[in-house]
Design an enzyme around this catalytic site. Structure first.
Site, PDB file in Angstrom:
ATOM      1  N   VAL A   1       0.841  -1.210   0.000  1.00  0.00           N
ATOM      2  CA  VAL A   1       0.000   0.000   0.000  1.00  0.00           C
ATOM      3  C   VAL A   1       0.876   1.261   0.000  1.00  0.00           C
ATOM      4  O   VAL A   1       0.568   2.243  -0.679  1.00  0.00           O
ATOM      5  CB  VAL A   1      -0.963  -0.003   1.210  1.00  0.00           C
ATOM      6  CG1 VAL A   1      -1.878   1.205   1.156  1.00  0.00           C
ATOM      7  CG2 VAL A   1      -1.791  -1.289   1.242  1.00  0.00           C
TER       8      VAL A   1
ATOM      9  N   ALA B   1      -6.864  19.638  -3.299  1.00  0.00           N
ATOM     10  CA  ALA B   1      -6.564  19.868  -1.876  1.00  0.00           C
ATOM     11  C   ALA B   1      -6.354  21.356  -1.564  1.00  0.00           C
ATOM     12  O   ALA B   1      -6.531  21.776  -0.434  1.00  0.00           O
ATOM     13  CB  ALA B   1      -5.318  19.086  -1.481  1.00  0.00           C
TER      14      ALA B   1
ATOM     15  N   GLU C   1      -9.908   5.730   5.880  1.00  0.00           N
ATOM     16  CA  GLU C   1     -10.760   5.247   4.780  1.00  0.00           C
ATOM     17  C   GLU C   1     -10.282   3.902   4.231  1.00  0.00           C
ATOM     18  O   GLU C   1     -11.076   3.024   3.889  1.00  0.00           O
ATOM     19  CB  GLU C   1     -10.780   6.300   3.656  1.00  0.00           C
ATOM     20  CG  GLU C   1     -11.690   5.971   2.504  1.00  0.00           C
ATOM     21  CD  GLU C   1     -13.152   5.844   2.911  1.00  0.00           C
ATOM     22  OE1 GLU C   1     -13.769   6.851   3.244  1.00  0.00           O
ATOM     23  OE2 GLU C   1     -13.667   4.714   2.908  1.00  0.00           O
TER      24      GLU C   1
ATOM     25  N   VAL D   1     -11.200  -0.054   5.610  1.00  0.00           N
ATOM     26  CA  VAL D   1     -12.361  -0.893   5.307  1.00  0.00           C
ATOM     27  C   VAL D   1     -12.628  -0.895   3.808  1.00  0.00           C
ATOM     28  O   VAL D   1     -12.801   0.166   3.200  1.00  0.00           O
ATOM     29  CB  VAL D   1     -13.631  -0.411   6.053  1.00  0.00           C
ATOM     30  CG1 VAL D   1     -14.811  -1.320   5.749  1.00  0.00           C
ATOM     31  CG2 VAL D   1     -13.385  -0.340   7.557  1.00  0.00           C
TER      32      VAL D   1
ATOM     33  N   GLY E   1     -10.792  -1.426   1.193  1.00  0.00           N
ATOM     34  CA  GLY E   1      -9.777  -0.898   0.279  1.00  0.00           C
ATOM     35  C   GLY E   1     -10.163   0.413  -0.376  1.00  0.00           C
ATOM     36  O   GLY E   1     -10.308   1.438   0.284  1.00  0.00           O
TER      37      GLY E   1
ATOM     38  N   GLY F   1      -0.922  -9.799  -3.475  1.00  0.00           N
ATOM     39  CA  GLY F   1      -0.861  -8.707  -2.478  1.00  0.00           C
ATOM     40  C   GLY F   1      -2.179  -8.463  -1.761  1.00  0.00           C
ATOM     41  O   GLY F   1      -2.362  -7.427  -1.133  1.00  0.00           O
TER      42      GLY F   1
ATOM     43  N   ASP G   1      -9.964 -10.505   9.825  1.00  0.00           N
ATOM     44  CA  ASP G   1      -9.830  -9.234   9.103  1.00  0.00           C
ATOM     45  C   ASP G   1     -11.218  -8.645   8.801  1.00  0.00           C
ATOM     46  O   ASP G   1     -11.450  -7.450   9.006  1.00  0.00           O
ATOM     47  CB  ASP G   1      -9.053  -9.479   7.797  1.00  0.00           C
ATOM     48  CG  ASP G   1      -8.962  -8.228   6.948  1.00  0.00           C
ATOM     49  OD1 ASP G   1      -8.222  -7.308   7.329  1.00  0.00           O
ATOM     50  OD2 ASP G   1      -9.663  -8.153   5.915  1.00  0.00           O
TER      51      ASP G   1
ATOM     52  N   LYS H   1     -13.023  -5.060  10.193  1.00  0.00           N
ATOM     53  CA  LYS H   1     -13.694  -4.053   9.348  1.00  0.00           C
ATOM     54  C   LYS H   1     -15.160  -3.875   9.761  1.00  0.00           C
ATOM     55  O   LYS H   1     -15.670  -2.751   9.787  1.00  0.00           O
ATOM     56  CB  LYS H   1     -13.596  -4.476   7.883  1.00  0.00           C
ATOM     57  CG  LYS H   1     -12.158  -4.450   7.366  1.00  0.00           C
ATOM     58  CD  LYS H   1     -12.033  -5.215   6.056  1.00  0.00           C
ATOM     59  CE  LYS H   1     -10.626  -5.171   5.487  1.00  0.00           C
ATOM     60  NZ  LYS H   1     -10.401  -6.182   4.446  1.00  0.00           N
TER      61      LYS H   1
ATOM     62  N   GLY I   1      -5.268  -4.428  -2.608  1.00  0.00           N
ATOM     63  CA  GLY I   1      -4.310  -4.181  -3.681  1.00  0.00           C
ATOM     64  C   GLY I   1      -3.655  -2.816  -3.524  1.00  0.00           C
ATOM     65  O   GLY I   1      -4.158  -1.940  -2.811  1.00  0.00           O
TER      66      GLY I   1
HETATM   67  P1  NDP Z   1       3.319  -4.796   3.470  1.00  0.00           P
HETATM   68  O1  NDP Z   1       3.823  -5.903   4.318  1.00  0.00           O
HETATM   69  O2  NDP Z   1       3.355  -4.942   1.998  1.00  0.00           O
HETATM   70  O3  NDP Z   1       4.090  -3.459   3.854  1.00  0.00           O
HETATM   71  C1  NDP Z   1       4.482  -3.143   5.148  1.00  0.00           C
HETATM   72  C2  NDP Z   1       5.812  -2.410   5.061  1.00  0.00           C
HETATM   73  O4  NDP Z   1       6.164  -1.941   6.350  1.00  0.00           O
HETATM   74  C3  NDP Z   1       6.940  -3.324   4.576  1.00  0.00           C
HETATM   75  O5  NDP Z   1       7.692  -2.663   3.589  1.00  0.00           O
HETATM   76  C4  NDP Z   1       7.766  -3.536   5.854  1.00  0.00           C
HETATM   77  O6  NDP Z   1       9.129  -3.707   5.598  1.00  0.00           O
HETATM   78  C5  NDP Z   1       7.543  -2.232   6.560  1.00  0.00           C
HETATM   79  N1  NDP Z   1       7.824  -2.288   7.978  1.00  0.00           N
HETATM   80  C6  NDP Z   1       7.613  -3.313   8.841  1.00  0.00           C
HETATM   81  N2  NDP Z   1       8.005  -2.975  10.083  1.00  0.00           N
HETATM   82  C7  NDP Z   1       8.462  -1.703  10.002  1.00  0.00           C
HETATM   83  C8  NDP Z   1       9.010  -0.795  10.936  1.00  0.00           C
HETATM   84  N3  NDP Z   1       9.167  -1.123  12.212  1.00  0.00           N
HETATM   85  N4  NDP Z   1       9.400   0.427  10.503  1.00  0.00           N
HETATM   86  C9  NDP Z   1       9.258   0.762   9.211  1.00  0.00           C
HETATM   87  N5  NDP Z   1       8.743  -0.055   8.264  1.00  0.00           N
HETATM   88  C10 NDP Z   1       8.342  -1.271   8.666  1.00  0.00           C
HETATM   89  O7  NDP Z   1       1.846  -4.492   3.974  1.00  0.00           O
HETATM   90  P2  NDP Z   1       0.650  -3.827   3.149  1.00  0.00           P
HETATM   91  O8  NDP Z   1       1.134  -2.648   2.420  1.00  0.00           O
HETATM   92  O9  NDP Z   1      -0.083  -4.878   2.428  1.00  0.00           O
HETATM   93  O10 NDP Z   1      -0.319  -3.396   4.350  1.00  0.00           O
HETATM   94  C11 NDP Z   1      -0.076  -2.242   5.117  1.00  0.00           C
HETATM   95  C12 NDP Z   1      -1.317  -1.949   5.960  1.00  0.00           C
HETATM   96  O11 NDP Z   1      -2.410  -1.711   5.091  1.00  0.00           O
HETATM   97  C13 NDP Z   1      -1.757  -3.101   6.862  1.00  0.00           C
HETATM   98  O12 NDP Z   1      -2.305  -2.569   8.038  1.00  0.00           O
HETATM   99  C14 NDP Z   1      -2.851  -3.786   6.044  1.00  0.00           C
HETATM  100  O13 NDP Z   1      -3.777  -4.474   6.842  1.00  0.00           O
HETATM  101  C15 NDP Z   1      -3.483  -2.583   5.397  1.00  0.00           C
HETATM  102  N6  NDP Z   1      -4.207  -2.850   4.172  1.00  0.00           N
HETATM  103  C16 NDP Z   1      -3.629  -3.574   3.173  1.00  0.00           C
HETATM  104  C17 NDP Z   1      -4.304  -3.777   1.992  1.00  0.00           C
HETATM  105  C18 NDP Z   1      -3.712  -4.544   0.871  1.00  0.00           C
HETATM  106  O14 NDP Z   1      -4.395  -4.747  -0.142  1.00  0.00           O
HETATM  107  N7  NDP Z   1      -2.450  -4.992   0.975  1.00  0.00           N
HETATM  108  C19 NDP Z   1      -5.649  -3.211   1.793  1.00  0.00           C
HETATM  109  C20 NDP Z   1      -6.152  -2.446   2.892  1.00  0.00           C
HETATM  110  C21 NDP Z   1      -5.450  -2.281   4.039  1.00  0.00           C
HETATM  111  P3  NDP Z   1       9.702  -5.202   5.388  1.00  0.00           P
HETATM  112  O15 NDP Z   1       8.997  -5.743   4.194  1.00  0.00           O
HETATM  113  O16 NDP Z   1      11.148  -4.991   5.182  1.00  0.00           O
HETATM  114  O17 NDP Z   1       9.359  -5.945   6.643  1.00  0.00           O
HETATM  115  N1  HSE Z   2      -6.323  -8.823   3.391  1.00  0.00           N
HETATM  116  C1  HSE Z   2      -7.331  -7.859   3.097  1.00  0.00           C
HETATM  117  C2  HSE Z   2      -8.328  -8.464   2.136  1.00  0.00           C
HETATM  118  C3  HSE Z   2      -6.702  -6.643   2.510  1.00  0.00           C
HETATM  119  O1  HSE Z   2      -8.052  -9.546   1.573  1.00  0.00           O
HETATM  120  O2  HSE Z   2      -9.401  -7.902   1.968  1.00  0.00           O
HETATM  121  C4  HSE Z   2      -7.661  -5.496   2.383  1.00  0.00           C
HETATM  122  O3  HSE Z   2      -8.060  -5.009   3.616  1.00  0.00           O
END
Ligand code: NDP
Ligand code: HSE
Length: 436
Positions: A14, A33, A129, A132, A134, A187, A201, A205, A302
């Site tokens: 994300v 904005a 936003e 919940v 995405g 992803g 999860d 939400k 995603g």
């Molecule tokens: P990812 O695992 O892809 O990204 C998380 C990032 O945070 C990684 O690059 C990780 O680095 C980094 N990280 C971990 N620990 C630390 C730290 N202590 N300091 C700095 N950076 C750190 O997760 P997502 O992007 O998928 O998800 C992020 C959030 O968004 C989560 O809360 C998820 O539930 C939420 N979300 C995700 C969606 C999705 O489609 N993926 C949709 C909606 C919400 P490293 O990889 O090196 O550990």
């Molecule tokens: N893991 C979550 C899903 C990501 O599959 O819907 C989006 O919140």
């Protein structure tokens, strides 16, 4: 006006989407904005990858504490996930007077009350936003678009991973493990995919939406959580024969006695639009007393779809950053001193219809015994399916759909049915919602 400075924590799926979309649409977003939004600092454990992704356009650090304490940063975006380090960083950002944007539903559903209280005391905004569904602007719809309504119920496909698994298994006959792996590669899945497949999860939400819809504090601990891991292919098939699809739904309902808050596989009539939401798509059906039913559909997971929601929050905060905190949109839609103590109901008290599957001896009287038990508990039958036993078999499946009843009645009926000599093994119980 000088640009608003943003610090990004975590540049994974994300985070990278947010960086890229903000850059790509910078002009358009600034026009909306009223001032430019600039990611000035990124923190990620993998500094090398973060530098590559940001191409020298901002400062990259390994220690996220440097971002949340930097006096030049106005808004912190938390995209690390989980409720360990992410919580510490969010609390620290608030304590340092930063506005916060997060996609972290796990964090908000479990620690949201504490976070919003701290933010209120500091006069900063916390926007979520992306937490919940995405890219679907469901938080804004519930909090602002539907503000005139007394929300009666919400039912949503709010986990892309499980919807993707159910769709692929049904359409392509693929097995559970293969499709889960695909969802991870695409992803969609959480860092710990059991959160997806066990319904956690979706419950995070549903908890957030219930809070905003009914003006109650976050109460994830009271949500009923059931995932898709115990779902049998035969139930998906039988449901289809009866004109239903099975979806993992997050449901909340306002009743006289309190709020129902539950996540479980649910039979939905196949003619409903929401029954035809496939793959990683999400859809949320909201019923308000004035507007009736409204349906919100789109990509629930995603990189860029979720970034779309994160950036919407950035723009909202940028527009309101100079407004008096009293005149901003409340975190949970209702003013914080007007939250209601309406209880979240125990599962035994919820009211819905049921699908029951039982494996029985193919002999006279079995059905009569079962229906007598149901009648004694005032459970009325809506439809029934009795399968022909396979060649040479003396046992078969009976499927019963009931009208609405309390969960405790069904549980009591199942206990009695399972004691019948002619019923073998456990009775499968799935809930059914007409969503009409
Ligand atoms: P990812 O695992 O892809 O990204 C998380 C990032 O945070 C990684 O690059 C990780 O680095 C980094 N990280 C971990 N620990 C630390 C730290 N202590 N300091 C700095 N950076 C750190 O997760 P997502 O992007 O998928 O998800 C992020 C959030 O968004 C989560 O809360 C998820 O539930 C939420 N979300 C995700 C969606 C999705 O489609 N993926 C949709 C909606 C919400 P490293 O990889 O090196 O550990
Ligand atoms: N893991 C979550 C899903 C990501 O599959 O819907 C989006 O919140």
């Amino acid at each position: 006006m000088k640009p608003i400075k943003v610090g990004l924590l975590g540049i994974g799926t994300v985070g990278s989407g947010t960086f890229n979309v903000l850059k790509r649409n910078q002009l358009e977003i600034t026009r909306r904005a009223g001032r430019s939004i600039e990611i000035a600092m990124v923190a990620d454990l993998n500094v090398e990858r973060a530098r590559e992704l940001t191409n020298g356009e901002c400062e990259v650090v390994n220690d996220a504490n440097l971002v949340v304490t930097n006096p030049d940063i106005d808004i912190v975006i938390e995209l690390i996930g989980g409720y360990g380090i992410a919580k510490d960083l969010v609390m620290k950002a608030i304590a340092n007077g930063k506005h916060v944007v997060t996609a972290n539903k796990a964090l908000l559903a479990t620690h949201g009350n504490e976070i919003f209280k701290a933010a209120e005391q500091k006069g900063v905004m916390v926007a979520f936003e992306a937490a919940v569904a995405g890219g679907i602007p469901i938080i804004k719809a519930l909090r602002e678009g539907l503000t005139a309504n007394r929300i009666q119920w919400i039912a949503g496909i709010i986990n892309g991973t499980t919807n993707f698994i159910l769709s692929e298994m049904r359409d392509k006959g693929l097995d559970f493990a293969t499709v889960l792996k695909q969802a991870q590669e695409l992803g969609y899945a959480e860092a710990d995919p059991t959160f997806d497949i066990e319904g956690v999860d979706a419950a995070h939400k549903a908890t957030i939406m219930a809070s905003i819809a009914y003006g109650i504090p976050m109460q994830f601990d009271k949500a009923h959580v059931e995932g898709i891991t115990k779902l049998q292919a035969s139930d998906i098939r039988y449901a289809e024969e009866l004109g239903y699809r099975i979806k993992l739904l997050g449901i909340s309902k306002r009743t006289e006695a309190g709020i129902e808050l539950r996540v479980h596989p649910t039979l939905i009539p196949e003619k409903r639009l929401i029954a035809n939401v496939e793959g990683a798509m999400n859809a949320v059906l909201v019923h308000g007393d004035a507007v009736g039913a409204t349906l919100y559909y789109g990509k629930g997971a995603g990189s860029e779809p979720t970034a779309s929601a994160v950036i919407a929050d950035l723009v909202d905060i940028t527009r309101l950053a100079t407004a008096d905190p009293e005149h901003r949109v409340p975190y949970l839609a209702f003013q914080s001193n007007s939250l209601s103590d309406l209880p979240v109901l125990p599962m035994a008290e919820i009211v819905t219809s049921y699908y029951l599957r039982m494996h029985v001896a193919d002999k006279p009287g079995v059905l009569a015994d079962v229906t007598r038990i149901l009648a004694d508990l005032t459970i009325s039958i809506d439809a029934m399916l009795q399968k022909e036993p396979a060649e040479g078999e003396t046992q078969t499946d009976i499927i019963i759909l009931t009208h609405q009843t309390k969960e405790k009645n069904i549980v009591a009926a199942i206990e009695k049915i399972e004691k019948l000599d002619s019923v073998f093994g456990a009775v499968t119980k799935l809930r059914l919602e007409e969503l009409s």
